[in-house]
Design a protein around this motif. Structure first.
Motif, mmCIF file in Angstrom:
data_model
loop_
_atom_site.group_PDB
_atom_site.id
_atom_site.type_symbol
_atom_site.label_atom_id
_atom_site.label_comp_id
_atom_site.label_asym_id
_atom_site.label_seq_id
_atom_site.Cartn_x
_atom_site.Cartn_y
_atom_site.Cartn_z
ATOM 1 N N ASP B 236 32.594 37.694 108.431
ATOM 2 C CA ASP B 236 32.432 38.152 106.980
ATOM 3 C C ASP B 236 33.706 38.072 106.087
ATOM 4 O O ASP B 236 33.281 37.990 104.812
ATOM 5 N N PHE B 237 34.956 38.226 106.629
ATOM 6 C CA PHE B 237 36.224 38.345 105.651
ATOM 7 C C PHE B 237 36.476 37.032 105.050
ATOM 8 O O PHE B 237 36.981 36.857 103.731
ATOM 9 N N ARG B 239 34.119 34.913 103.734
ATOM 10 C CA ARG B 239 33.118 35.124 102.660
ATOM 11 C C ARG B 239 33.321 35.882 101.865
ATOM 12 O O ARG B 239 33.537 35.550 100.541
ATOM 13 N N THR B 240 34.254 36.892 101.971
ATOM 14 C CA THR B 240 34.814 37.917 101.041
ATOM 15 C C THR B 240 35.936 37.003 100.273
ATOM 16 O O THR B 240 35.918 37.210 99.238
ATOM 17 N N ARG B 242 36.092 33.732 100.042
ATOM 18 C CA ARG B 242 35.623 32.781 99.150
ATOM 19 C C ARG B 242 34.947 33.172 98.138
ATOM 20 O O ARG B 242 35.010 32.589 96.993
ATOM 21 N N ALA B 243 34.369 34.359 97.987
ATOM 22 C CA ALA B 243 33.774 34.998 96.925
ATOM 23 C C ALA B 243 34.784 35.490 95.829
ATOM 24 O O ALA B 243 34.350 35.629 94.649
ATOM 25 N N ALA B 244 36.172 35.727 96.687
ATOM 26 C CA ALA B 244 37.004 36.147 95.625
ATOM 27 C C ALA B 244 37.826 34.840 94.981
ATOM 28 O O ALA B 244 38.619 35.014 93.990
ATOM 29 N N GLY B 245 37.294 33.657 95.291
ATOM 30 C CA GLY B 245 37.810 32.566 94.648
ATOM 31 C C GLY B 245 38.888 31.776 95.325
ATOM 32 O O GLY B 245 39.827 30.964 94.553
ATOM 33 N N LEU B 246 39.522 32.185 96.426
ATOM 34 C CA LEU B 246 40.655 31.955 97.035
ATOM 35 C C LEU B 246 40.548 30.534 97.486
ATOM 36 O O LEU B 246 39.347 29.958 97.678
ATOM 37 N N SER B 248 40.735 26.746 99.199
ATOM 38 C CA SER B 248 40.073 26.316 100.761
ATOM 39 C C SER B 248 41.515 26.391 101.716
ATOM 40 O O SER B 248 41.358 26.796 102.923
ATOM 41 N N LYS B 250 44.100 28.385 101.450
ATOM 42 C CA LYS B 250 44.360 29.669 101.801
ATOM 43 C C LYS B 250 43.324 30.338 102.650
ATOM 44 O O LYS B 250 43.709 31.054 103.579
ATOM 45 N N GLY B 254 45.522 31.024 105.661
ATOM 46 C CA GLY B 254 45.992 32.147 105.632
ATOM 47 C C GLY B 254 45.149 33.263 106.276
ATOM 48 O O GLY B 254 45.394 34.174 106.680
ATOM 49 N N TYR B 255 43.668 32.976 106.223
ATOM 50 C CA TYR B 255 42.728 33.925 106.677
ATOM 51 C C TYR B 255 42.279 33.546 107.997
ATOM 52 O O TYR B 255 42.248 34.366 108.937
ATOM 53 N N ARG B 258 44.984 32.450 111.085
ATOM 54 C CA ARG B 258 45.772 33.477 111.813
ATOM 55 C C ARG B 258 44.940 34.241 112.823
ATOM 56 O O ARG B 258 45.326 34.884 113.811
ATOM 57 N N ASN B 259 43.530 34.373 112.472
ATOM 58 C CA ASN B 259 42.901 35.312 113.314
ATOM 59 C C ASN B 259 42.344 34.585 114.310
ATOM 60 O O ASN B 259 42.034 35.008 115.542
#
Lengths: 542, 339
Positions: B236-237, B239-240, B242-246, B248, B250, B254-255, B258-259
Motif C-alpha cells: 500500500d505504501f 501506492r501512497t 505514487r499518488a503523492a507524485g514521487l 519512479s 525514489k 527509496g521506498y 529498502r523494504n
C-alpha cells in the motif's frame, strides 16, 4: 473543476478481460464534496486510480475523457502526471498503517513530497513538515516528526497520511475509504478534520466509501455505483428519502440505522416474519472478577480489570468498545483461547477458567462454546475446501467419519444457506458473504450453547451484512443459542442484542438493556460513541 | 538509539553461551571420530610400544575430562595445538588459510550480489518480460551445475582454449612474491604495499574460482531479491508514494528497495555460511590453499588439533556473521529490537 466523461477501465486477468468501470461520467465543482458509494467490486476505487493514472499493472483506460482544470489527464505525459499527483490532486487511503512506508520516519515521508514538488528546500523542509503535522492537529508535532509508523496509533497514522496528501496544498482530495479499520470515535475525528480542512482551503473532495451513512453526513452530492456503472446521483437527503433506483433502495434499506429492525434491512421481498426468541432467566455464563494482565515494557498492563457479567440462556449480549478496550481479550478468555490472570468463568455451573486453555480442547464443554471469527477469509485454511472447514470440528470432537459426516456437513450448509455445489470450493473461490456462512456453519456444527461472534460482519458489504445478521437471528431462534456479540458498530449491536456492555480501558463503564443504554445513554463515553456513529437521514423506504 | 544499542549488546551477550557450546562440541566431536592419531603419527613401521609412547607424548592416554581441561586451558592461552600433518601450529595454519577462503568467498559474493540484486530488481519491475526470463534461465543454470563442473568448464575455456586466465594453481602465480602479511587478503595486502602488479596478479588468479562460486550463489540471491521486490512493490505504501507524485527512482529505491532488503540480507547470510563451508570443491579444482581443503585433509588422518581448530574457527565466524546480520537488521528496520 474535475470532469469525467464516459470513462471505462478494463483489467487483463488470466480469465480474460474484466470491465471494472463501464462508461461513467461525473463532475466535481471547486470546493464541493462528492461521495462515491458502492459495494466491493463496484469500481469506485478503480475510478479514482484511473483518474490519477496509478492503476495496477494490467489495468487500462479504454474510453472516456478525464479533464482537470482544462488539462486532459488521459493525454498528459507521465512526467506531467507526477507533477499533478500530490501537488494538484492528492489521495488518502484505507488502512493507514500499511499506507505509510514502515521503515521511514513519518517526517521524512512528508519531506519527500514537499521536496518533490519544490514546496521546500533541504534547509526548511523539516520546519515545513512539522507545520504540515500541526495542520492535521497532531499533538507534539515536533516529537512526532521522528516517529516511525509502527509507533503511532491507527488514527495518528491516518493523520500522517492526510498530512502527506495535503502538504502541497492540492485543490482536489480523493479519500478512498479513509476510515475503514479505524475506531468509530477516531473515524469521526478524522472525517471532521478532513471536512474542516477541505472547507478552510476551498478544496474539492471525492469521498469513496461503502458506508452510505458516512457519505450522507459529509458529502454535498452522492453517486451510487454498481458493477462499474453509476446507477443514481442525488443530494444525500433525497437519496435516502426517495431512492429512485432499486439498488440504491436496497443499500439504503441495508444500512443499519435508528428505527430499523433486522428484517427491514432486507429487500421487501425477502422479509419473513421475525422469529420468536426465548430468553430464559437462568444464567448460562457467569463471569466473575475477570482480570487479564500482560507484562508490558513499563510494568504489567491490565487489559481487563476485573469485570463481571452474566449471559442468560438464549440471550444475546453485545460487547461494545474501541480497540484497546479489552473486548477481544475478554471474548478470547471466554472462548478459552487465552487464560485469565484471575477470576472465574462459570459456564453451566462449572468453572471452566480452572482448565488451562491449552488443555481445553479435550474438555467436554469445548463443544458448547464456539466462535465466529472476525475475518472470514483469514480464519479459513486457504488450502481446504468449504466442506473440510465445516467438517473439521465434527471430525475432531465428535469423531464423525464417512457418509455420516458428509450428510451432516450438507445439513449445516443448508442451515446457513450455502448452496451445496459451493461446498467443494476453496476460500478464494467464494465471495465474502459465502465465506462468512462457512465460518458460521463451522461454529454451529457442534450445536454450541454459546456462540461468540467477534465482529463477524465488519469486513462485509452492507447488503451482505444484512443477510448475515438475519441469518444469525434465525439460527439463534432455531437452535436456542446464546450470543456474545463483540462489535464496535453500535447500530448493528442495537439490532442483534438484548443487552449491551460498554467497555473502556478494560472496565465495563455502562450496561443494561440495549434500547435503554442506546436511547438514554447515562455514561459520557457511551454518549460519545453514539454521537460518533454516522446517522443517515431518516428514510421512508422501510 | 538507546534501545537499539541495548538490543545489539544483548545480542552479543547471547553469543557467549553459543561459543562455550562450540568449545565442548568441537572437543567431543573430534574424540568421537574413528581412527587413532597416535598410530598415524607413528607411521606404518611403528610397533605397539612406540605408538604408546607417542600417545603419552600427545596426552591421549589421559582420561577424557582431563584432556578437555587441557584443551580449554590451551584455548585460554590462545594455543590450538600443532597439526600432525603440517607440523605447524594450527593457529599459524588457520591464519594462513582462513584469509584465502574468506577472500575467495567474499569476492564471489560481491560478484554474485553485483549481478543478482540488479537482476532481481529488474525482473521484479518488469515481470513477464525478457529480463525476467533471462533472470530465471541464468538462475536455474547456475544452481543446477555443480561447482566443480562449472569450475572445470571455466578452466577449459579460459585457460586451456583461450589462455585468457592464468594457470589455476593457487592464489598467486610463481612469478610474483606474496605481499607482506597484513590481513592475509592478498588484494588488500598488495594494495597496502602499493604493489599493483601483484594486486593484478592476485586478481587474475581469483577471477575464475570466484566466478564459479558466484554462479552457484546467484540463484538464491536473485530469486529472493525478485520476490521481495515484488511484494514490496505491491504494498500500500508504494501506492501512497505514487499518488503523492514521487518519482519512479525514489519509489523504487527509496521506498521499495529498502523494504525488500531485509529478506535479501537474511538470504545473503545463509548463502555466505554455506559457501564458506562448501567451497572445498572449488578449492580443490583451483588448488586454492583454503580452509576447506585443509579441514578435509586433516579429517582424513584424524588430525585432532587441526579439525578442532577448524570447527572452532568456523563456529566463531558464524557467530560473528549472525551478529552482523542481526545488527544490519536493526539498522535497516526500526521495528526490530523494540518489541
Amino acid at each position: 473543476m474535475l470532469s469525467i466523461n464516459n470513462l471505462s477501465v478494463a483489467f487483463k486477468t488470466r480469465k480474460g478481460e474484466v470491465n471494472a468501470v463501464r462508461g461513467i461520467s461525473l463532475n466535481v465543482a471547486k470546493g464541493e464534496t462528492l461521495g462515491i458509494v458502492g459495494e466491493s467490486g463496484s469500481g469506485k476505487s478503480v475510478t479514482s486510480y484511473a483518474l490519477m493514472r496509478i492503476l495496477d499493472a494490467g489495468g487500462e483506460i479504454r474510453t472516456g475523457d478525464v479533464t482537470y482544470s482544462g488539462i486532459d489527464l488521459r493525454a498528459a505525459s507521465e512526467k506531467d502526471m507526477r507533477d499533478i499527483r500530490g501537488r494538484e490532486i492528492s489521495m488518502i487511503f484505507q488502512n493507514p498503517r500499511a499506507a505509510l512506508n514502515p521503515i521511514r520516519r513519518v517526517g521524512h515521508q512528508i519531506e519527500d513530497v514537499l521536496i518533490r514538488h519544490a514546496q521546500a528546500t533541504r534547509q526548511d523542509a523539516k520546519e515545513k513538515a512539522i507545520a504540515a503535522l500541526k495542520a492535521v492537529k497532531i499533538n507534539d508535532a515536533a516529537a512526532r516528526y521522528d516517529a516511525y509508523p509502527f509507533e503511532l496509533s491507527g488514527g495518528m497514522c491516518q493523520r500522517i497520511v492526510i498530512a502527506i496528501a495535503l502538504a502541497c496544498k492540492p485543490r482536489l482530495l480523493i479519500a478512498d475509504e479513509p476510515t475503514t479499520g479505524l475506531d468509530i470515535t477516531t473515524q469521526k475525528a478524522v472525517m471532521d478534520l478532513v471536512g474542516d480542512l477541505a472547507k478552510a482551503r476551498g478544496m474539492g473532495m471525492i469521498l469513496i466509501t461503502h458506508d452510505l451513512g458516512l457519505a450522507s453526513q459529509y458529502c454535498d452530492r452522492i453517486v451510487v455505483m454498481k458493477d462499474g456503472l453509476i446507477v443514481e446521483e442525488d443530494v444525500p437527503a433525497q437519496l435516502f428519502t426517495n431512492p429512485q433506483h432499486a439498488y440504491t433502495r436496497k443499500l439504503v434499506d441495508a444500512t443499519p440505522r435508528l428505527g430499523a429492525s433486522l428484517r427491514t434491512l432486507l429487500p421487501p421481498e425477502a422479509r419473513r416474519p421475525e422469529p420468536k426468541l426465548r430468553v430464559q432467566s437462568n444464567p448460562l455464563l457467569e463471569v466473575r472478577d475477570l482480570v487479564k494482565t500482560y507484562p508490558g515494557k513499563s510494568g504489567p498492563v491490565q487489559a481487563v480489570k476485573g469485570i463481571s457479567f452474566d449471559i442468560n440462556a438464549g440471550q444475546s449480549l453485545g460487547l461494545v468498545g474501541e480497540s484497546g478496550s479489552g473486548k477481544s481479550t475478554t471474548s478470547e478468555m471466554i472462548v478459552r483461547l487465552q487464560d485469565p490472570s484471575s477470576g472465574n468463568i462459570i459456564f453451566d455451573r462449572q468453572d471452566i477458567a480452572a482448565t488451562p486453555s491449552a488443555r481445553f480442547m479435550r474438555h467436554p464443554m469445548r463443544r458448547d462454546i464456539q466462535m465466529v471469527f472476525q475475518d472470514a477469509t483469514d480464519s479459513l485454511n486457504p488450502r481446504g475446501t468449504a466442506a473440510a472447514a465445516i467438517a473439521e470440528p465434527l471430525a475432531r470432537i465428535d469423531g464423525m467419519r464417512g457418509s455420516k459426516l458428509s450428510a451432516r456437513v450438507a445439513e449445516l450448509a443448508e442451515l446457513v444457506g450455502l448452496p451445496q455445489p459451493l461446498l467443494s470450493r476453496f476460500p478464494h473461490q467464494l465471495s465474502g458473504g459465502q465465506k462468512a456462512r462457512v465460518g458460521i456453519a463451522r461454529a454451529i456444527a457442534l450445536e454450541p450453547k454459546l456462540l461468540i461472534l467477534d465482529e463477524p460482519t465488519a469486513a462485509l458489504d452492507v447488503s451482505i451484512q444484512a443477510i448475515v445478521l438475519n441469518l444469525l437471528v434465525d439460527l439463534r431462534a432455531q437452535m436456542g443459542m446464546s450470543y456474545l456479540f463483540v462489535s464496535h458498530d453500535l447500530n448493528v449491536v442495537r439490532l442483534l442484542c438484548d443487552e449491551v456492555l460498554v467497555m473502556k480501558q478494560g472496565d465495563i463503564v455502562d450496561r443494561g438493556p440495549t434500547a435503554q443504554v442506546m436511547d438514554t445513554p447515562s455514561h459520557p463515553y457511551t454518549r460519545a460513541l453514539i454521537e460518533a456513529a454516522p446517522q443517515p437521514p431518516k428514510s421512508v423506504a422501510a | 538509539m538507546s534501545p537499539r544499542a541495548k538490543m545489539i549488546l544483548g545480542r552479543v551477550a547471547q553469543a557467549i553461551p553459543v561459543i562455550l557450546g562450540v568449545v565442548v562440541i568441537s572437543f567431543v566431536l573430534t574424540r568421537a571420530l574413528p581412527g587413532d592419531p597416535a598410530a598415524y603419527f607413528a607411521g606404518p613401521a611403528a610397533d605397539a610400544e612406540s605408538i604408546a609412547e607417542i600417545r603419552e607424548a600427545l596426552g591421549l592416554d589421559k582420561p577424557l575430562l582431563q584432556q578437555f581441561f587441557y584443551y580449554v586451558g590451551d584455548l585460554a592461552r590462545g594455543e590450538l595445538g600443532t597439526s600432525l600433518t603440517t607440523g605447524q601450529t594450527v593457529l599459524a595454519d588457520l591464519a594462513a588459510r582462513l584469509p584465502a577462503s574468506l577472500e575467495l568467498t567474499l569476492v564471489a559474493l560481491l560478484l554474485s550480489c553485483a549481478i543478482a540484486i540488479p537482476l532481481g530488481v529488474l525482473a521484479a519491475t518488469r515481470p513477464g518480460t525478457w529480463v525476467d526470463h533471462l533472470c530465471r534461465v541464468l538462475v536455474t543454470a547456475g544452481v543446477s551445475m555443480p561447482t566443480f563442473f562449472t569450475g572445470i568448464v571455466l578452466i577449459y575455456v579460459f585457460y586451456y582454449l583461450t589462455g585468457l586466465a592464468p594457470s589455476p594453481l593457487g592464489r598467486l602465480d610463481f612469478i610474483y612474491l606474496s605481499p607482506p602479511h597484513v590481513t592475509g587478503f592478498y588484494l588488500i595486502d598488495a594494495a597496502v604495499a602499493g604493489d599493483f602488479e601483484t594486486w593484478f596478479g592476485a586478481l587474475k588468479q581469483l577471477i575464475l574460482p570466484a566466478t564459479t562460486l558466484a554462479l552457484f550463489t546467484l540463484a538464491p540471491i536473485a530469486r529472493m531479491t525478485r520476490a521481495a521486490m515484488l511484494s514490496a512493490l505491491s504494498s500500500d505504501f508504494i501506492r501512497t508514494a505514487r499518488a503523492a507524485g514521487l518519482g519512479s527512482r525514489k519509489v523504487l529505491y527509496g521506498y521499495a528497495f529498502r523494504n525488500a532488503l531485509l529478506p535479501v540480507v537474511t538470504t545473503l547470510g545463509m548463502v555466505f555460511s554455506f559457501t564458506l563451508g562448501a567451497n572445498v570443491l572449488v578449492e580443490k579444482v583451483f588448488a586454492w590453499p583454503g580452509i576447506g581443503s585443509y579441514a578435509v585433509e586433516a579429517l582424513v588422518v584424524s588430525d585432532y588439533a587441526a579439525v578442532q581448530g577448524f570447527v572452532l574457527a568456523m563456529a566463531l565466524l558464524f557467530v560473528v556473521l549472525n551478529l552482523i546480520i542481526d545488527i544490519a537488521y536493526a539498522l535497516i528496520d526500526p521495528r526490530i529490537g523494540l518489541n
